[in-house]
Design a protein around this motif. Structure first.
Motif, PDB file in Angstrom:
ATOM      1  N   ASP A   1     -19.138  30.500  60.813  1.00 19.32           N
ATOM      2  CA  ASP A   1     -18.044  31.471  60.728  1.00 19.32           C
ATOM      3  C   ASP A   1     -18.586  32.893  60.703  1.00 19.32           C
ATOM      4  OD1 ASP A   1     -16.205  29.439  60.584  1.00 19.32           O
ATOM      5  OD2 ASP A   1     -16.228  29.372  58.388  1.00 19.32           O
ATOM      6  N   ASP A   2     -17.716  33.850  61.058  1.00 19.62           N
ATOM      7  CA  ASP A   2     -18.114  35.260  61.045  1.00 19.62           C
ATOM      8  C   ASP A   2     -18.449  35.743  59.638  1.00 19.62           C
ATOM      9  OD1 ASP A   2     -17.933  35.598  63.757  1.00 19.62           O
ATOM     10  OD2 ASP A   2     -15.834  36.226  63.702  1.00 19.62           O
ATOM     11  N   GLU A   3     -17.784  35.203  58.621  1.00 19.07           N
ATOM     12  CA  GLU A   3     -18.068  35.613  57.239  1.00 19.07           C
ATOM     13  C   GLU A   3     -19.481  35.215  56.829  1.00 19.07           C
ATOM     14  OE1 GLU A   3     -15.235  33.620  57.838  1.00 19.07           O
ATOM     15  OE2 GLU A   3     -13.936  35.372  58.041  1.00 19.07           O
ATOM     16  N   ILE A   4     -19.907  34.044  57.241  1.00 20.20           N
ATOM     17  CA  ILE A   4     -21.262  33.590  56.913  1.00 20.20           C
ATOM     18  C   ILE A   4     -22.286  34.464  57.622  1.00 20.20           C
ATOM     19  CG2 ILE A   4     -22.891  31.677  57.151  1.00 20.20           C
ATOM     20  CD1 ILE A   4     -20.534  29.790  56.701  1.00 20.20           C
ATOM     21  N   LEU A   5     -22.037  34.763  58.888  1.00 19.19           N
ATOM     22  CA  LEU A   5     -22.954  35.636  59.626  1.00 19.19           C
ATOM     23  C   LEU A   5     -23.022  37.019  58.995  1.00 19.19           C
ATOM     24  CD1 LEU A   5     -22.104  34.705  63.311  1.00 19.19           C
ATOM     25  CD2 LEU A   5     -24.127  34.077  62.005  1.00 19.19           C
ATOM     26  N   GLU A   6     -21.888  37.519  58.533  1.00 21.14           N
ATOM     27  CA  GLU A   6     -21.866  38.836  57.898  1.00 21.14           C
ATOM     28  C   GLU A   6     -22.642  38.809  56.583  1.00 21.14           C
ATOM     29  OE1 GLU A   6     -18.634  42.011  56.195  1.00 21.14           O
ATOM     30  OE2 GLU A   6     -18.010  40.581  57.723  1.00 21.14           O
ATOM     31  N   ASP A   7     -22.568  37.687  55.854  1.00 21.41           N
ATOM     32  CA  ASP A   7     -23.304  37.571  54.593  1.00 21.41           C
ATOM     33  C   ASP A   7     -24.808  37.645  54.805  1.00 21.41           C
ATOM     34  OD1 ASP A   7     -21.038  37.399  53.083  1.00 21.41           O
ATOM     35  OD2 ASP A   7     -21.068  35.210  52.910  1.00 21.41           O
ATOM     36  N   ILE A   8     -25.290  37.114  55.917  1.00 25.18           N
ATOM     37  CA  ILE A   8     -26.739  37.163  56.168  1.00 25.18           C
ATOM     38  C   ILE A   8     -27.137  38.382  56.995  1.00 25.18           C
ATOM     39  CG2 ILE A   8     -27.118  34.695  55.889  1.00 25.18           C
ATOM     40  CD1 ILE A   8     -27.084  34.377  58.871  1.00 25.18           C
ATOM     41  N   GLY A   9     -26.152  39.225  57.339  1.00 22.59           N
ATOM     42  CA  GLY A   9     -26.459  40.509  57.959  1.00 22.59           C
ATOM     43  C   GLY A   9     -26.437  40.528  59.478  1.00 22.59           C
ATOM     44  N   PHE A  10     -25.813  39.545  60.099  1.00 23.54           N
ATOM     45  CA  PHE A  10     -25.759  39.504  61.554  1.00 23.54           C
ATOM     46  C   PHE A  10     -24.315  39.515  62.032  1.00 23.54           C
ATOM     47  CE2 PHE A  10     -29.776  37.207  60.738  1.00 23.54           C
ATOM     48  CZ  PHE A  10     -30.632  38.084  61.357  1.00 23.54           C
ATOM     49  N   GLU A  11     -24.146  39.810  63.302  1.00 19.60           N
ATOM     50  CA  GLU A  11     -22.847  39.704  63.945  1.00 19.60           C
ATOM     51  C   GLU A  11     -22.996  38.814  65.161  1.00 19.60           C
ATOM     52  OE1 GLU A  11     -20.399  42.833  65.018  1.00 19.60           O
ATOM     53  OE2 GLU A  11     -20.318  43.702  63.020  1.00 19.60           O
ATOM     54  N   ARG A  12     -21.960  38.069  65.455  1.00 13.45           N
ATOM     55  CA  ARG A  12     -21.983  37.141  66.582  1.00 13.45           C
ATOM     56  C   ARG A  12     -22.297  37.875  67.890  1.00 13.45           C
ATOM     57  NH1 ARG A  12     -20.208  32.339  66.346  1.00 13.45           N
ATOM     58  NH2 ARG A  12     -19.000  32.793  64.476  1.00 13.45           N
ATOM     59  N   THR A  13     -21.722  39.047  68.084  1.00 14.83           N
ATOM     60  CA  THR A  13     -21.948  39.788  69.334  1.00 14.83           C
ATOM     61  C   THR A  13     -23.400  40.242  69.455  1.00 14.83           C
ATOM     62  OG1 THR A  13     -21.202  41.825  68.274  1.00 14.83           O
ATOM     63  CG2 THR A  13     -19.568  40.552  69.524  1.00 14.83           C
ATOM     64  N   ASP A  14     -24.030  40.599  68.330  1.00 19.75           N
ATOM     65  CA  ASP A  14     -25.436  41.005  68.371  1.00 19.75           C
ATOM     66  C   ASP A  14     -26.331  39.828  68.740  1.00 19.75           C
ATOM     67  OD1 ASP A  14     -24.723  43.539  67.675  1.00 19.75           O
ATOM     68  OD2 ASP A  14     -25.233  43.315  65.557  1.00 19.75           O
ATOM     69  N   ILE A  15     -26.044  38.656  68.207  1.00 17.67           N
ATOM     70  CA  ILE A  15     -26.852  37.474  68.530  1.00 17.67           C
ATOM     71  C   ILE A  15     -26.688  37.123  70.002  1.00 17.67           C
ATOM     72  CG2 ILE A  15     -27.166  35.011  68.075  1.00 17.67           C
ATOM     73  CD1 ILE A  15     -26.335  35.569  65.176  1.00 17.67           C
ATOM     74  N   GLN A  16     -25.462  37.159  70.508  1.00 17.84           N
ATOM     75  CA  GLN A  16     -25.234  36.871  71.919  1.00 17.84           C
ATOM     76  C   GLN A  16     -25.906  37.912  72.808  1.00 17.84           C
ATOM     77  OE1 GLN A  16     -20.988  36.737  71.792  1.00 17.84           O
ATOM     78  NE2 GLN A  16     -20.942  34.523  71.440  1.00 17.84           N
ATOM     79  N   TRP A  17     -25.878  39.177  72.377  1.00 16.01           N
ATOM     80  CA  TRP A  17     -26.559  40.230  73.123  1.00 16.01           C
ATOM     81  C   TRP A  17     -28.061  39.974  73.167  1.00 16.01           C
ATOM     82  CZ3 TRP A  17     -29.781  43.941  70.622  1.00 16.01           C
ATOM     83  CH2 TRP A  17     -30.264  44.939  71.461  1.00 16.01           C
ATOM     84  N   ALA A  18     -28.642  39.608  72.029  1.00 16.44           N
ATOM     85  CA  ALA A  18     -30.078  39.368  71.968  1.00 16.44           C
ATOM     86  C   ALA A  18     -30.477  38.144  72.796  1.00 16.44           C
ATOM     87  CB  ALA A  18     -30.521  39.187  70.521  1.00 16.44           C
ATOM     88  N   LEU A  19     -29.618  37.151  72.866  1.00 14.49           N
ATOM     89  CA  LEU A  19     -29.914  35.974  73.685  1.00 14.49           C
ATOM     90  C   LEU A  19     -29.947  36.315  75.172  1.00 14.49           C
ATOM     91  CD1 LEU A  19     -27.784  33.277  71.870  1.00 14.49           C
ATOM     92  CD2 LEU A  19     -30.266  33.276  72.120  1.00 14.49           C
ATOM     93  N   ASN A  20     -29.248  37.345  75.587  1.00 13.88           N
ATOM     94  CA  ASN A  20     -29.194  37.716  77.000  1.00 13.88           C
ATOM     95  C   ASN A  20     -30.159  38.825  77.384  1.00 13.88           C
ATOM     96  OD1 ASN A  20     -27.184  35.856  77.662  1.00 13.88           O
ATOM     97  ND2 ASN A  20     -25.618  37.205  76.847  1.00 13.88           N
TER      98      ASN A  20
END
Length: 106
Positions: free
Chosen positions: A63-82
């Motif tokens: 979930d987005d809340e879990i990602l926010e708790d560890i300091g990441f955002e879904r869009t940043d991870i997807q950006w880094a993967l590309n």
């Protein structure tokens, strides 16, 4: 996520192979050092990107809340993967995290 709308991701320089050392004495059995340095560079890049994918692809299922708790955002991870292979995705994601932290501080 609305307070991150104007965030611009950092522009990172791609990595490059290290320059091989200059030998004072060249022996006939000396391997081509420039080729070896380039080969080691690409092996290191592929291993690092594989490691990044193994760590961060499972996080996209959270979930987005879990990602926010560890300091990441879904869009940043997807950006880094590309990102291109020459750009270290772990360093890029850390730079995004730092930039977001600096943006939130008054």
């Amino acid at each position: 996520m609305s307070h991150y709308q104007d965030f611009r991701r950092p522009h990172l320089r791609p990595d490059s192979p290290a320059k091989p050392p200059e030998l004072e004495l060249y022996m006939p059995a000396t391997p081509p050092l420039a080729f070896m340095a380039t080969f080691e560079f690409w092996v290191r890049i592929f291993r690092r990107r594989h490691h990044f994918r193994r760590l961060f692809l499972p996080l996209l299922k959270e979930d987005d809340e879990i990602l926010e708790d560890i300091g990441f955002e879904r869009t940043d991870i997807q950006w880094a993967l590309n990102l291109p292979l020459k750009v270290d995705a772990l360093k890029a994601l850390e730079a995004c995290r730092r930039a977001r932290g600096n943006q939130l501080q008054p």
